[in-house]
Structures are given as C-alpha cells and as structure tokens.
Design a protein around this motif. Structure first.
Motif, PDB file in Angstrom:
ATOM      1  N   ALA A 117       0.829  -1.209   0.000  1.00 50.45           N
ATOM      2  CA  ALA A 117       0.000   0.000   0.000  1.00 50.45           C
ATOM      3  C   ALA A 117       0.863   1.259   0.000  1.00 50.45           C
ATOM      4  O   ALA A 117       0.551   2.227  -0.694  1.00 50.45           O
ATOM      5  N   ILE A 118       1.950   1.253   0.763  1.00 45.33           N
ATOM      6  CA  ILE A 118       2.863   2.400   0.801  1.00 45.33           C
ATOM      7  C   ILE A 118       3.368   2.693  -0.607  1.00 45.33           C
ATOM      8  O   ILE A 118       3.362   3.841  -1.058  1.00 45.33           O
ATOM      9  N   ARG A 119       3.794   1.671  -1.301  1.00 44.22           N
ATOM     10  CA  ARG A 119       4.350   1.870  -2.653  1.00 44.22           C
ATOM     11  C   ARG A 119       3.281   2.382  -3.615  1.00 44.22           C
ATOM     12  O   ARG A 119       3.520   3.313  -4.386  1.00 44.22           O
ATOM     13  N   ARG A 120       2.098   1.793  -3.585  1.00 41.43           N
ATOM     14  CA  ARG A 120       1.030   2.239  -4.488  1.00 41.43           C
ATOM     15  C   ARG A 120       0.631   3.683  -4.197  1.00 41.43           C
ATOM     16  O   ARG A 120       0.504   4.507  -5.101  1.00 41.43           O
ATOM     17  N   VAL A 145       9.452   3.068   1.099  1.00 42.54           N
ATOM     18  CA  VAL A 145       9.896   4.107   0.168  1.00 42.54           C
ATOM     19  C   VAL A 145      10.624   5.210   0.929  1.00 42.54           C
ATOM     20  O   VAL A 145      10.455   5.388   2.132  1.00 42.54           O
ATOM     21  N   ARG A 146      11.405   5.959   0.155  1.00 38.89           N
ATOM     22  CA  ARG A 146      11.990   7.203   0.640  1.00 38.89           C
ATOM     23  C   ARG A 146      11.376   8.286  -0.242  1.00 38.89           C
ATOM     24  O   ARG A 146      11.565   8.280  -1.462  1.00 38.89           O
ATOM     25  N   MET A 147      10.605   9.172   0.366  1.00 37.78           N
ATOM     26  CA  MET A 147       9.934  10.234  -0.372  1.00 37.78           C
ATOM     27  C   MET A 147      10.551  11.571   0.013  1.00 37.78           C
ATOM     28  O   MET A 147      10.561  11.942   1.189  1.00 37.78           O
ATOM     29  N   THR A 148      11.073  12.273  -0.972  1.00 39.39           N
ATOM     30  CA  THR A 148      11.705  13.574  -0.755  1.00 39.39           C
ATOM     31  C   THR A 148      10.800  14.648  -1.335  1.00 39.39           C
ATOM     32  O   THR A 148      10.401  14.567  -2.500  1.00 39.39           O
TER      33      THR A 148
END
Length: 195
Positions: A117-120, A145-148
């Motif tokens: 779910a995090i990736r989607r 994930v790493r979200m910037t």
C-alpha cells in the motif's frame, strides 16, 4: 432490599437485551423516524458508522443519482481496495522524517499489505503533490519508500515550514483531489493504483 434492587436491575438489563435482539436487519429494511425526537431535530443518525463504508456509500449514491452512469464500467471493489490501502498507510506505516534544505525526506516503511500500500499510494500521490507546486521524488527501498519533498521555491521559508509541518500524512491528504479521484475510480474511468 439488596436482593430486590439486584432483581430489578437484572429485569431491566434482560428487557434491554431482548429489545436489542428484536432489531434485526432485513433486505430493503427502512428505519422509521423516532416519534420522540423534538420537532425539527434529526430523527435518524447520518453517520454510517465506519469511514470506508460511508465513503463507498456516498459514491454509490452519486452513481445511482447520475443517469449517465455506465454500470458496465462501475467497480466499487476497486475503490474498496484503494480505501484499504489508505487505511494501511495511515494507520500501520512507520514514518521517519528528516528535514533537508528546502523541505523534508520521509522514510516510510511497513510489512506485507502495508508495504504494498505504501508503494502504491506514494507513487500515485507523489504526482498529485508535484502538481501542487512541490518537487516530489519517491524511491523504493527494501521495506518501503523514501519520499523527498522540496518546495518549488526552496528559499520560501513559509513553503518549507508547511512541508515540514504537514509531514508525510498531511502531504498525502492535501488537496481537493480525493473525492473526484474516488468517484472516477468507481466509475472505471481511471486506474486504481495497481489493483
């Protein structure tokens, strides 16, 4: 005296249980208005009791009211799966925030269904956030994930403070796109984040 009080308490409790048991749901059941409600007051609850159930119910009502609805394309199950993803990310992911120049970096992790779910969700919502004037980069890592997220103008202290203050979940929920997105998903006119 104590026996009499206990006996009366038991009788009242038993009566309440029997009354509650008599209220069973049947197909096409309607709930009569409460005749004891004050004039002008709401006579039945408006809450569906569970957020995802209510969101799907709202979309179903909109589809029912629209004569242009193409029922051959409608897919409320796709919307339900998306709402499950929203719940997984909101309630079960682990988020670590690091402030960086111009914004923040979020390491978002989870396991099993939460990881998927995090990736989607971050891939789909990252694009929407970019449209809101931020630079967003999402990179897969082993457990999430790493979200910037960086402000369009990294020197704008207010924009940077907003990113940091909203944090991961605030940024994910920002904007007015959720309702229209859910309706389009249910109508079958857009994809459902990999479902």
């Amino acid at each position: 005296m104590l026996r009499r009080v206990l006996a009366m308490s038991f009788l009242i409790a038993s009566t309440n249980v029997l009354i509650a048991q008599e209220h069973a749901h049947t197909p096409r059941m309607t709930h009569p208005a409460d005749s004891t409600a004050p004039s002008g007051a709401a006579t039945v609850p408006v809450s569906a009791g569970q957020a995802a159930y209510a969101a799907i119910g709202e979309i179903a009502r909109l589809l029912e009211q629209d004569p242009a609805t193409d029922w051959t394309k409608v897919n409320l199950e796709k919307l339900r799966q998306h709402l499950i993803d929203m719940d997984e990310v909101t309630m079960r992911s682990v988020v670590r925030q690091e402030n960086i120049g111009g914004g923040a970096r979020f390491v978002v992790t989870g396991q099993g269904r939460t990881l998927e779910a995090i990736r989607r969700m971050t891939q789909a919502h990252g694009g929407m956030m970019s449209a809101d004037g931020m630079t967003v980069r999402v990179d897969d890592i082993a457990s999430g994930v790493r979200m910037t997220v960086v402000a369009a103008e990294p020197s704008n202290a207010t924009a940077v403070a907003r990113i940091r203050g909203l944090g991961f979940i605030g940024l994910m929920t920002s904007g007015d796109h959720h309702g229209p997105h859910h309706l389009a998903m249910a109508r079958g006119t857009i994809a459902g984040h990999g479902h």
